[in-house]
Design an enzyme around this catalytic site. Structure first.
Site, short mmCIF file in Angstrom:
data_model
loop_
_atom_site.label_atom_id
_atom_site.label_comp_id
_atom_site.label_asym_id
_atom_site.label_seq_id
_atom_site.Cartn_x
_atom_site.Cartn_y
_atom_site.Cartn_z
N ASP A 12 0.76 -1.31 0.07
CA ASP A 12 -0.05 0.05 -0.05
C ASP A 12 0.82 1.18 0.00
O ASP A 12 0.58 2.24 0.42
CB ASP A 12 -0.91 -0.12 1.06
CG ASP A 12 -2.03 -1.35 1.36
OD1 ASP A 12 -2.21 -1.64 0.16
OD2 ASP A 12 -2.25 -1.66 2.45
N LYS A 15 1.66 2.34 -5.08
CA LYS A 15 2.21 1.22 -6.50
C LYS A 15 1.19 1.90 -7.41
O LYS A 15 1.78 2.36 -8.61
CB LYS A 15 2.38 0.18 -6.23
CG LYS A 15 3.28 -0.47 -5.23
CD LYS A 15 3.48 -1.84 -5.05
CE LYS A 15 2.27 -2.62 -4.29
NZ LYS A 15 2.03 -1.95 -2.89
N GLY A 39 -4.63 -4.19 -3.77
CA GLY A 39 -5.70 -3.21 -4.07
C GLY A 39 -4.76 -1.85 -4.23
O GLY A 39 -3.97 -1.41 -3.67
N HIS A 40 -4.95 -1.57 -5.65
CA HIS A 40 -4.17 -0.48 -6.15
C HIS A 40 -5.00 0.83 -6.55
O HIS A 40 -5.80 0.40 -7.35
CB HIS A 40 -3.15 -0.91 -7.33
CG HIS A 40 -2.36 -2.08 -7.10
ND1 HIS A 40 -1.36 -2.41 -7.82
CD2 HIS A 40 -1.89 -2.54 -5.83
CE1 HIS A 40 -0.64 -3.25 -7.44
NE2 HIS A 40 -1.02 -3.35 -5.76
N GLN A 227 1.90 -6.23 -3.51
CA GLN A 227 2.29 -6.56 -2.14
C GLN A 227 3.86 -5.79 -1.98
O GLN A 227 4.07 -4.67 -2.67
CB GLN A 227 2.50 -7.97 -1.79
CG GLN A 227 1.37 -8.48 -1.66
CD GLN A 227 0.66 -9.08 -2.85
OE1 GLN A 227 1.18 -9.52 -3.64
NE2 GLN A 227 -0.82 -8.66 -3.07
P1 GDP Z 1 -0.90 0.23 -3.57
O1 GDP Z 1 -1.36 -0.95 -3.17
O2 GDP Z 1 0.47 0.50 -3.27
O3 GDP Z 1 -1.17 0.63 -4.99
O4 GDP Z 1 -1.41 1.38 -2.47
P2 GDP Z 1 -2.94 1.54 -2.26
O5 GDP Z 1 -3.80 2.04 -3.39
O6 GDP Z 1 -3.42 0.55 -1.49
O7 GDP Z 1 -2.79 2.90 -0.92
C1 GDP Z 1 -2.17 4.01 -1.03
C2 GDP Z 1 -3.32 5.14 -0.85
O8 GDP Z 1 -2.70 6.29 -0.89
C3 GDP Z 1 -4.50 5.28 -1.99
O9 GDP Z 1 -5.53 5.72 -1.25
C4 GDP Z 1 -3.87 6.56 -2.80
O10 GDP Z 1 -4.84 7.36 -3.52
C5 GDP Z 1 -3.20 7.37 -1.81
N1 GDP Z 1 -1.92 8.10 -2.19
C6 GDP Z 1 -1.02 7.97 -3.05
N2 GDP Z 1 -0.03 8.84 -3.15
C7 GDP Z 1 -0.25 9.60 -2.20
C8 GDP Z 1 0.48 10.92 -1.81
O11 GDP Z 1 1.24 11.24 -2.05
N3 GDP Z 1 -0.57 11.55 -0.68
C9 GDP Z 1 -1.89 11.09 -0.22
N4 GDP Z 1 -2.23 11.83 0.66
N5 GDP Z 1 -2.35 9.83 -0.80
C10 GDP Z 1 -1.50 9.27 -1.57
P1 IMO Z 2 -0.99 -4.11 -2.33
O1 IMO Z 2 -0.40 -4.76 -3.79
C1 IMO Z 2 -0.82 -4.85 2.00
C2 IMO Z 2 -0.91 -8.67 3.46
C3 IMO Z 2 -2.11 -9.31 4.22
C4 IMO Z 2 -1.55 -10.18 5.18
C5 IMO Z 2 -0.52 -10.95 4.18
C6 IMO Z 2 -0.97 -12.37 3.78
O2 IMO Z 2 -2.22 -3.60 -2.35
O3 IMO Z 2 0.28 -3.53 -1.69
P2 IMO Z 2 -2.35 -12.90 1.71
O4 IMO Z 2 -3.92 -12.60 1.55
O5 IMO Z 2 -1.58 -12.47 0.86
O6 IMO Z 2 -2.46 -14.47 2.04
O7 IMO Z 2 -2.10 -12.32 3.16
O8 IMO Z 2 -0.25 -9.99 3.35
N1 IMO Z 2 -1.34 -8.61 2.05
C7 IMO Z 2 -1.10 -7.05 1.88
N2 IMO Z 2 -1.03 -6.09 2.73
N3 IMO Z 2 -0.77 -4.28 0.89
C8 IMO Z 2 -1.41 -5.79 0.12
O9 IMO Z 2 -1.33 -5.55 -1.41
C9 IMO Z 2 -1.40 -7.15 0.40
N4 IMO Z 2 -1.43 -8.03 -0.03
C10 IMO Z 2 -1.49 -9.19 0.99
O10 IMO Z 2 -2.88 -8.16 5.13
O11 IMO Z 2 -0.95 -9.67 6.29
MG MG Z 3 -2.74 -1.41 -1.61
#
Ligand code: GDP
Ligand code: IMO
Ligand code: MG
Length: 441
Positions: A12, A15, A39-40, A227
Site C-alpha cells: 500500500d 504503487k 488493492g491499487h 504487495q
Molecule cells: P498500492 O497498493 O501500493 O497501490 O497503494 P494503495 O492504493 O493500497 O494505498 C495508497 C493510498 O494512498 C491510496 O489511497 C492512494 O490514493 C493514496 N496516495 C498515493 N500517493 C499519495 C500521496 O502522495 N499523498 C496522499 N495523501 N495520498 C496518496
Molecule cells: P498491495 O498490492 C498490504 C498482507 C495481508 C496479510 C498477508 C498475507 O495493495 O500493496 P494474503 O491474503 O496475501 O495471503 O495475506 O499479506 N497483504 C497485503 N498488505 N497490501 C497488499 O497488497 C497486500 N496483499 C497481502 O494483509 O498480512
Molecule cells: Mg494496496
C-alpha cells in the site's frame, strides 16, 4: 526501455498511483505476481471531479486507452473477482476487451475451495493467524507448488476443465471437512466453471511469447508489482507474508522475461510505514499519533477496508529493499500526511535483546522484540499537499527527504504529495539517466 515498480515496505505504498502516472510512457503494463489481495488505487481528476479506481487484478494502466494490460503467469486469478472487476470498470466507462487485457494461460486459478481453505486455516492458527485477506491466495499457490493447480489455460478446454475441477473439488472438500469446514458445492462449481470459460477464454493467451515478441519489436514494458518486499515469501517477515515473490525476481518468473529485460527498478515507499494484518512492525505507533496518521493518510485497506497499522519510516527496511531488489531509485509517497507534525522520527537501527543491528533479522520473533533506534528531525508544519516542484517544498521537508534518501541508499525519482497524478515532483534528469524520457500529462 522497461521499468519495474516494486513495493518496499508492507504494501500500500502507492504503487497504483505511480504505475498509472507512468503508464502512458509504456506500451504494455504487466502484473506478475499476487492476486486480488492487492488493492491499487488510482485517482483521476476529470472536469473538477475525482474518479477513484481500485484495481485488484487488472494492471493499473487499464484506464489509459493506449495501454495493453497483461496478467502474467505468476499471478493467481479468481475468475469471479476478475469478472467483477471487469464489470466494475466497464460501468465506469473503461473499455476492457480481449485486445487490451491479455491473461496468461499459465496463470493459476483461485477457486472457491481455496477461499474456504484460507478461512479454515486462518481460524485454526488462532493467535498465530497471518491476517490474510481471505482471498484464497495461499491455498492457490500451495496447489500450484504441489503441481495440482488449475490454470487459466484450462478454461480454454471445457471437457478437460470439468474433469480437473471435479477431481480437485473432491480432494479439497475432504480437506475442508477434516478442518471442520463446509464442503463446497461441486455441481455449482462445474456450472460456474463453464461460465468463466466462456467469458474469459477470449482474453487467455500465451503471454510469455507475447511479451518477449513485443519486447523484441521494441515495445516497452512497465512491470507492476503487488504487495511488497517485507511481504515476500522468501525475503519478508516469514511467516507473516504473502505466498509469492513480490521482490524483483518475481518480475522475471511471473512475466516469463529474462532478468536483463527487467530494466530499471523503482521502489515505492511511504514517508512513514504501514502494515495490514499480523506480524512484526518495529516502528509501529500504538498511540494517538498512530491514529492521527491513519486518519490523515486515510490508511484503510483498499481491498479489505481493515485499518492499517501506522508507524515511523524505517530506514533498516528501506535499505534492505534497495539491496534485495537492486533499486535504481525510489518513489516516495504521502509526504503531505506528515505536514502537521512538530517532530518526525526515522528508525536507523534496531536493538534486539540488547544488541544493536542495522540489518533485518531472518526471524519474525526477533523482529517482534526489535526496539527501534530513532533519529529525530524537526517537522515543517506547512502544507506540502499538491506541490509538484521540489524547490517549493519547505526547507525542513527537503532536509527530511535528503536524510531518508541517504539512509535508504537510493535517490528519489518521484516525491508524491497527494493522490492525484499531478501532485508529484519528478526528477526527470535522474530518470533520463536511466533512459526514461517521460512525457507526463
Ligand atoms: P498500492 O497498493 O501500493 O497501490 O497503494 P494503495 O492504493 O493500497 O494505498 C495508497 C493510498 O494512498 C491510496 O489511497 C492512494 O490514493 C493514496 N496516495 C498515493 N500517493 C499519495 C500521496 O502522495 N499523498 C496522499 N495523501 N495520498 C496518496
Ligand atoms: P498491495 O498490492 C498490504 C498482507 C495481508 C496479510 C498477508 C498475507 O495493495 O500493496 P494474503 O491474503 O496475501 O495471503 O495475506 O499479506 N497483504 C497485503 N498488505 N497490501 C497488499 O497488497 C497486500 N496483499 C497481502 O494483509 O498480512
Ligand atoms: Mg494496496
Amino acid at each position: 526501455m522497461n521499468l519495474a515498480i516494486i513495493g518496499t515496505q508492507w504494501g500500500d505504498e502507492g504503487k497504483g498511483k505511480i504505475v498509472d502516472l507512468l503508464a502512458p510512457n509504456f506500451d504494455i503494463v504487466v502484473r506478475y505476481q499476487g492476486g486480488h489481495n492487492a488493492g491499487h488505487t488510482v485517482i483521476i481528476r476529470k472536469d473538477g471531479v475525482d474518479q477513484k479506481f481500485v484495481l485488484h487484478l487488472i494492471p493499473s494502466g487499464i484506464t489509459h486507452p493506449g495501454s495493453t494490460c497483461v496478467i502474467g503467469n505468476g499471478v493467481v486469478i479468481d475468475p469471479r473477482a476478475l469478472l467483477e472487476e471487469i464489470a466494475e470498470l466497464r460501468k465506469k466507462g473503461i473499455a476492457v476487451t480481449p485486445q487490451n487485457l491479455l491473461i496468461s494461460n499459465r496463470a493459476h486459478l483461485i477457486l472457491p475451495y481455496h477461499v474456504a481453505l484460507d478461512r479454515r486455516v486462518e481460524s485454526h492458527r488462532g493467535s498465530n493467524a497471518v491476517g490474510t485477506t481471505m482471498r484464497g491466495i495461499g491455498p492457490a499457490y500451495e496447489d500450484k507448488m504441489a503441481r495440482r493447480g488449475l490454470r487459466a489455460g484450462d478454461l480454454t478446454d471445457v471437457p478437460s476443465l470439468l474433469e480437473k475441477l471435479s477431481v480437485n473439488a473432491r480432494q479439497a472438500n475432504s480437506l475442508l471437512t477434516h478442518l471442520g469446514g463446509d464442503p463446497i458445492d461441486e455441481n455449482q462449481l462445474l456450472a460456474d466453471g463453464k461460465q468463466w470459460a466462456e467469458l474469459l477464454a477470449p482474453h487467455i493467451t500465451d503471454t510469455t511469447y507475447y511479451l518477449n515478441d513485443e519486447s523484441r519489436k521494441g515495445r516497452s514494458l512497465l512491470l507492476e508489482g503487488a504487495q511488497a518486499t517485507m511481504l515476500d515469501i522468501d525475503h519478508g517477515t516469514y511467516p507473516f507474508v504473502t505466498s509469492s515473490n513480490s521482490t524483483i525476481g518475481g518480475a522475471c518468473t511471473g512475466a516469463g522475461i529474462p532478468p536483463a529485460k527487467v530494466g530499471t527498478t523503482i521502489g515505492v515507499i511511504k514517508a512513514y510505514t504501514t502494515r495490514v494484518g499480523s506480524g512484526p512492525f518495529p516502528t509501529e505507533l500504538h498511540d494517538k499519533l498512530g491514529e492521527d496518521i491513519r486518519a490523515k493518510g486515510n490508511e484503510y485497506g483498499a481491498s479489505t477496508g481493515r485499518p492499517r497499522r501506522c508507524g515511523w519510516f524505517d530506514a533498516v527496511i528501506a535499505r534492505y529493499a534497495v539491496m534485495v531488489n537492486g533499486l535504481d531509485a525510489l518513489a516516495l509517497t504521502k509526504l503531505d500526511v506528515l505536514d502537521d507534525l512538530a517532530q518526525i522520527n526515522i528508525c536507523v537501527g534496531y536493538r534486539i535483546n540488547g544488541v544493536e543491528t542495522a540489518q533485518v533479522p531472518f526471524d519474525a520473533a526477533a523482529m517482534e522484540v526489535a526496539e527501534p533506534i530513532y533519529e529525530t528531525m524537526p517537522g515543517w508544519q506547512q502544507p506540502t499537499m499538491g506541490i509538484s516542484n521540489f524547490a517549493e517544498l519547505p526547507e525542513k521537508a527537503q532536509t527530511y527527504l535528503a536524510r531518508l534518501s541517504e539512509l535508504s541508499g537510493a535517490p528519489f525519482a518521484f516525491i508524491s504529495t497527494g493522490p492525484e497524478r499531478n501532485e508529484t515532483i519528478i526528477d526527470t534528469a535522474l530518470l533520463a539517466k536511466h533512459g526514461l524520457e517521460l512525457k507526463i500529462n
